[in-house]
Design a protein around this motif. Structure first.
Motif, short mmCIF file in Angstrom:
data_model
loop_
_atom_site.label_atom_id
_atom_site.label_comp_id
_atom_site.label_asym_id
_atom_site.label_seq_id
_atom_site.Cartn_x
_atom_site.Cartn_y
_atom_site.Cartn_z
N THR A 140 -10.78 -20.61 -34.88
CA THR A 140 -11.27 -20.04 -33.94
C THR A 140 -11.50 -18.69 -33.66
O THR A 140 -11.32 -17.87 -34.65
CB THR A 140 -10.43 -20.64 -32.55
N GLY A 141 -10.34 -17.42 -32.68
CA GLY A 141 -10.70 -15.93 -33.12
C GLY A 141 -12.26 -15.66 -32.18
O GLY A 141 -12.74 -16.22 -31.38
N GLN A 142 -12.03 -13.98 -32.88
CA GLN A 142 -13.18 -13.31 -32.30
C GLN A 142 -14.34 -12.63 -32.99
O GLN A 142 -13.38 -12.58 -34.17
CB GLN A 142 -12.70 -12.44 -30.63
N ALA A 143 -15.24 -12.19 -32.22
CA ALA A 143 -16.21 -11.62 -33.08
C ALA A 143 -16.27 -10.23 -32.72
O ALA A 143 -15.57 -9.86 -31.74
CB ALA A 143 -17.71 -12.25 -33.07
N PHE A 144 -16.01 -9.07 -33.99
CA PHE A 144 -16.33 -8.05 -33.02
C PHE A 144 -17.25 -7.28 -34.46
O PHE A 144 -17.92 -7.74 -35.78
CB PHE A 144 -14.51 -7.49 -33.35
N ARG A 145 -17.84 -5.90 -33.98
CA ARG A 145 -18.67 -5.14 -34.66
C ARG A 145 -18.39 -4.18 -35.09
O ARG A 145 -16.95 -3.60 -34.43
CB ARG A 145 -19.74 -4.74 -33.67
N ILE A 146 -18.37 -3.50 -36.89
CA ILE A 146 -17.49 -2.47 -37.50
C ILE A 146 -18.65 -1.22 -37.11
O ILE A 146 -19.57 -1.59 -37.67
CB ILE A 146 -17.12 -2.64 -38.37
N PRO A 147 -18.45 0.15 -37.42
CA PRO A 147 -18.78 0.87 -37.33
C PRO A 147 -19.80 0.97 -39.40
O PRO A 147 -19.02 0.26 -39.99
CB PRO A 147 -18.00 2.29 -37.90
N GLY A 148 -20.37 2.35 -39.61
CA GLY A 148 -21.04 2.57 -40.73
C GLY A 148 -19.60 2.36 -42.02
O GLY A 148 -19.47 2.09 -42.84
N ASN A 149 -18.62 3.09 -41.52
CA ASN A 149 -17.24 3.70 -42.82
C ASN A 149 -16.76 2.68 -43.01
O ASN A 149 -15.80 2.49 -43.35
CB ASN A 149 -16.84 4.60 -42.13
N ALA A 150 -16.48 1.03 -42.40
CA ALA A 150 -15.91 -0.01 -41.85
C ALA A 150 -16.28 -1.02 -43.34
O ALA A 150 -18.10 -0.87 -43.61
CB ALA A 150 -15.76 -0.57 -41.03
N THR A 151 -15.78 -1.37 -44.26
CA THR A 151 -15.80 -2.65 -44.71
C THR A 151 -15.82 -3.99 -44.42
O THR A 151 -14.68 -4.08 -44.10
CB THR A 151 -15.15 -2.81 -46.20
N PRO A 152 -16.80 -5.12 -44.28
CA PRO A 152 -16.79 -6.24 -44.13
C PRO A 152 -15.66 -7.26 -44.32
O PRO A 152 -16.33 -6.67 -46.39
CB PRO A 152 -17.71 -6.95 -43.78
N ILE A 153 -15.37 -8.21 -44.40
CA ILE A 153 -14.40 -9.32 -45.04
C ILE A 153 -15.15 -10.53 -44.80
O ILE A 153 -15.29 -11.82 -45.41
CB ILE A 153 -12.48 -9.14 -45.35
N ILE A 154 -15.22 -10.81 -43.18
CA ILE A 154 -15.17 -12.15 -43.37
C ILE A 154 -16.53 -11.70 -42.12
O ILE A 154 -16.43 -11.11 -41.40
CB ILE A 154 -14.25 -13.07 -42.19
N VAL A 155 -17.82 -12.40 -42.52
CA VAL A 155 -19.13 -12.32 -41.73
C VAL A 155 -19.55 -13.45 -41.03
O VAL A 155 -18.88 -14.74 -42.28
CB VAL A 155 -19.73 -11.83 -42.12
N PHE A 156 -20.00 -13.23 -40.02
CA PHE A 156 -20.26 -14.71 -39.27
C PHE A 156 -21.70 -15.66 -40.12
O PHE A 156 -22.80 -14.50 -40.01
CB PHE A 156 -19.96 -14.62 -38.08
N SER A 157 -21.69 -16.28 -39.82
CA SER A 157 -23.51 -17.15 -40.43
C SER A 157 -24.62 -17.11 -38.89
O SER A 157 -23.24 -17.38 -37.75
CB SER A 157 -23.18 -18.35 -40.87
N SER A 158 -24.99 -17.57 -39.25
CA SER A 158 -25.80 -18.36 -37.68
C SER A 158 -25.29 -19.20 -36.98
O SER A 158 -26.09 -19.78 -36.62
CB SER A 158 -27.87 -18.21 -38.34
N ASN A 159 -24.65 -19.90 -37.69
CA ASN A 159 -23.74 -21.22 -37.36
C ASN A 159 -23.34 -20.73 -35.55
O ASN A 159 -22.89 -21.95 -35.12
CB ASN A 159 -23.09 -22.31 -37.85
N PHE A 160 -22.78 -19.18 -35.84
CA PHE A 160 -21.60 -19.20 -34.78
C PHE A 160 -22.55 -17.89 -33.68
O PHE A 160 -23.13 -17.69 -33.74
CB PHE A 160 -20.72 -18.14 -35.32
N THR A 161 -21.22 -19.07 -32.25
CA THR A 161 -22.26 -18.65 -31.25
C THR A 161 -20.62 -17.63 -30.05
O THR A 161 -19.36 -18.37 -30.50
CB THR A 161 -23.08 -19.50 -30.01
N ASN A 162 -20.91 -16.56 -30.13
CA ASN A 162 -19.72 -15.59 -28.66
C ASN A 162 -19.72 -16.65 -27.93
O ASN A 162 -20.82 -16.95 -26.58
CB ASN A 162 -20.29 -14.81 -28.93
N TYR A 163 -18.79 -17.16 -26.93
CA TYR A 163 -18.46 -17.75 -25.33
C TYR A 163 -17.34 -16.62 -24.65
O TYR A 163 -16.44 -16.35 -25.39
CB TYR A 163 -17.54 -18.93 -25.30
#
Length: 302
Positions: free
Chosen positions: A200-223
Motif C-alpha cells: 500500500t502507501g501513497q503516491a507523490f509527484r517529483i520535480p525535474g531534478n529528481a530521479t524516480p525509482i518506483i513509478v505507478f502503472s495505469s492500474n493504480f488509483t489514488n483514494y
C-alpha cells in the motif's frame, strides 16, 4: 458488489497492518558488509514525532540490517536542531505524525514538524546532510507534506491502490515500474535490483531534478478518504499513472531519498496469522538489497 468487496478487502488490510510486530528472525546474508561492525557512520532514526516506526519497534529489522552492514544506528529523540543533527551522517524519518493523529487517523492531519524544524532540515541537507524520508498512506503523508515540499516533492494524503489486483504490489524493471537508476543498479552486478514489492502507501509527484525509482502503472488509483481505510462512493479518487512511490535527488551538498511506503523496508508479522509483510515476504526477496543500496548512496559510496 465488486465495489463492496474492494472496500471490505481494504478494511481487512487496514486491520491486519495495524496489528504488526517486528520479525526478529529476518537476517538476510550480507556477503561484504560496508564497514566492520560498529565502525560505520551514525544513522539516526527519528523517534521525536510520534513515529509509527521506531528503532526498537516496527523498524527493528531495518535497524538490525544496517547494523550488520557496519552502521551505528541510534534513536533521534526530540526536535531537530543543527547541533544534534551534526552528530549523524544520515537521518531516517519514517511515518512521523502530529500528536493529534497518534491514535486518531482522520482529517485534519497537520504537520508533524514545526516550521523551524523544516527549515533546519532543509539547511542541514543543503549543507551536506543526508535524509531518507518515508511517509506512508494517510495520515502519515499529510504529516510530512510540508517537509517534503521544501525538496520539491508533492505528497498526496491518500492511499495508492492497485484496483485490479489484491494484496502487495510488485514493481519491476521488466514492465518499467521499477526504474533503472544508480540506486537500483548499485555498485556492481551483485547489487542489482530487478524487482521489489510494496504494501500500500501513497503516491507523490517529483520535480525535474529528481530521479524516480518506483513509478505507478495505469492500474493504480489514488483514494483520498477522510478517515484511514474507510472508502465509499463519496471518496475522492483519480488515476496516478506515472506518479512515483520512490525517488531520489541531490539537494545542495546533501542527498535526499523519498519513499511513500514504509513496510517494504522492514520485516513484520501481521495479524493473528502472523503473515510476513515487508522484506521477509516471499514476494520481496530484493527489498533488503534496495534498502542497502539507498543507504550506501546516501552515504556517498557511489
Amino acid at each position: 458488489m465488486k465495489k463492496l468487496l474492494v472496500i471490505l478487502f481494504l478494511s481487512i488490510c487496514g486491520f491486519l497492518f495495524s496489528q504488526q510486530i517486528a520479525d526478529t528472525t529476518f537476517n538476510p546474508i550480507i556477503e561484504n558488509p560496508e564497514y566492520d561492525f560498529g565502525k560505520g557512520p551514525v544513522v539516526f532514526i527519528d523517534e521525536g514525532h510520534y513515529n509509527f516506526h521506531t528503532k526498537n519497534g516496527r523498524f527493528l529489522p531495518f535497524a538490525k540490517l544496517l547494523e550488520r552492514d557496519g552502521y551505528i544506528v541510534e534513536e533521534y529523540k526530540g526536535l531537530f536542531d543543527k547541533n544534534s543533527l551534526a552528530e549523524g551522517k544520515i537521518l531516517v524519518i519514517s511515518n512521523a505524525l502530529n500528536k493529534i493523529n497518534e491514535e486518531d487517523w482522520f482529517l485534519p492531519t497537520p504537520s508533524a514538524f514545526t516550521k523551524l524544524e523544516i527549515e533546519t532540515l532543509r539547511n542541514w541537507v543543503n549543507e551536506g546532510g543526508n535524509l531518507f524520508l518515508i511517509a506512508d498512506h494517510m495520515p502519515m503523508a499529510g504529516a510530512a507534506e510540508e517537509l517534503a515540499s521544501v525538496f520539491g516533492i508533492q505528497f498526496t494524503n491518500g492511499f495508492a491502490l492497485d484496483t485490479n489486483n489484491r494484496g502487495p504490489s510488485k514493481f519491476s524493471l521488466k514492465d518499467n515500474t521499477l526504474i533503472e537508476s544508480r540506486i537500483t543498479k548499485g555498485r556492481n552486478e551483485s547489487e542489482n535490483v530487478e524487482e521489489v514489492a510494496t504494501f500500500t502507501g501513497q503516491a507523490f509527484r517529483i520535480p525535474g531534478n529528481a530521479t524516480p525509482i518506483i513509478v505507478f502503472s495505469s492500474n493504480f488509483t489514488n483514494y483520498l478518504p477522510d478517515t484511514a481505510w474507510v472508502f465509499n462512493e463519496k471518496t475522492t479518487k483519480y488515476s496516478i499513472e506515472g506518479w512515483s512511490q520512490g525517488a531520489y535527488l541531490e539537494f545542495g551538498k546533501g542527498r535526499v531519498v523519498v519513499f511513500g511506503e514504509a513496510a517494504m523496508f522492514t520485516a513484520q508479522l501481521a495479524g493473528q496469522e502472523q503473515r510476513r509483510v515487508g522484506m521477509n515476504s516471499d514476494i520481496a526477496p530484493q527489498n533488503y538489497r534496495l534498502l542497502l543500496n539507498i543507504i550506501h548512496w546516501l552515504d556517498g559510496k557511489f
